[in-house]
Design an enzyme around this catalytic site. Sequence first.
Site, PDB file in Angstrom:
ATOM      1  NE  ARG A  84      -3.426  -2.442   0.129  1.00 47.62           N
ATOM      2  CZ  ARG A  84      -3.053  -3.572  -0.274  1.00 47.62           C
ATOM      3  NH1 ARG A  84      -2.079  -3.740  -1.169  1.00 47.62           N
ATOM      4  NH2 ARG A  84      -3.676  -4.818  -0.366  1.00 47.62           N
ATOM      5  CB  SER A  96      -9.386  -0.943   4.300  1.00 44.33           C
ATOM      6  OG  SER A  96     -10.361  -1.857   3.955  1.00 44.33           O
ATOM      7  CD  GLU A 106      -5.542   1.080   2.594  1.00 49.44           C
ATOM      8  OE1 GLU A 106      -6.319   0.817   1.581  1.00 49.44           O
ATOM      9  OE2 GLU A 106      -5.265   0.063   3.495  1.00 49.44           O
TER      10      GLU A 106
END
EC number: 1.3.1.98
Length: 378
Positions: free
Chosen positions: A166, A250, A370
Amino acid sequence: MPELAPVPLADLTTLRTGGAPHRLVEATTTDELVGTLRAVWDDGDPWLLVGGGSNLFVGDEPFAGTVVLVRTRGIERLPGSRPGTARLRVQSGHDWDELVAYTVAEGLAGIEALSGIPGTVGAAPVQNIGAYGQEIVQTLVEVELLDEHTGEVSVVPASELGLGFRTSVLKHHYGSVPARSAAILSVTFELEEVGDRARPIAGEQLRTALRLAPDAAVSLSHVREHVLAIRRSKGMVLDPGDPDTTSAGSFFQNAIVSEAFARTLPAECPRWPVSPDLDTVLVIPLAEFDGVVPAPVGTPAEVKISAAWLIEHSGLGKGFRLPRSRAGLSSKHTLALTNRGGATAAELAELARFVQQRVQSEFGLLLQPEPVLVNVEL
């Protein structure tokens, strides 16, 4: 370079927070996008690119700069680097799930497990999006970049983007600035030509999610259909009628920890081994070679831990809210922070900090956000 009347960023982001920018510009072509950004950078104004707005958490105060809406679209099919493959060059403003649907319809394999992820194609390499064992790094060939410091357009291979879990050199991590400040203009993928035939699924995570036996064979359309169903059941596919989708997906990353730390967590906590980066090429200058090849240096094993499990087992269940708050955890998935109607960024930030504190207190691990945070702090 159409300039629009400024509207609150709450109207342009899926988490529904954010004040209005000083200036709002829409770019529908690559030339417009390049020209707009060069002008903004020359003026020295703060700037923010917005595609689908699905990975942004924006503060309540007005944004004192220019927001550029990236609305470029288009898919160009090119020959692959080897037989049985094809390349797709896609404009950065193209809807991500529309691209996935196109690849499945064309029988091109490699991103079908990423069905249902909101946002635009240009955002995908920035955080190396992934799901069920598939990640952008596996199919990404190159990106076309406009560099802020030089104002030049260049084609950058995937190997130079620092793609990790990520992350990339382009991502604005919480508390830091990107290693490379640039805007993605187009993205090129290389995919396998498999048609509509059924084929085995190599990845264990995807097989487990789809409840497939190791030797089961399914089509790309089967994978897409079932991944979309799973994501809908978790409130992870945008739906105006489902308040659980008023989120940034998320909110916390699954944590990457050492194998030693993972052993301190309860045995039932879901975890997956992370493949180490292996440098298989060792170059020793001939003038320095003494006939001895040094032994490879081992690296500690790493493990990916389920952040959703940590949240639930710290005592915060689905639908949890702080008193009098309009922000809450999704009623379907504890990893998503949702705006239950009129929540401010301050309310969502308060909930995010509470979740972090509970997980850290219970398990000794600080979860990291995130989404990209703009004018807001945790």
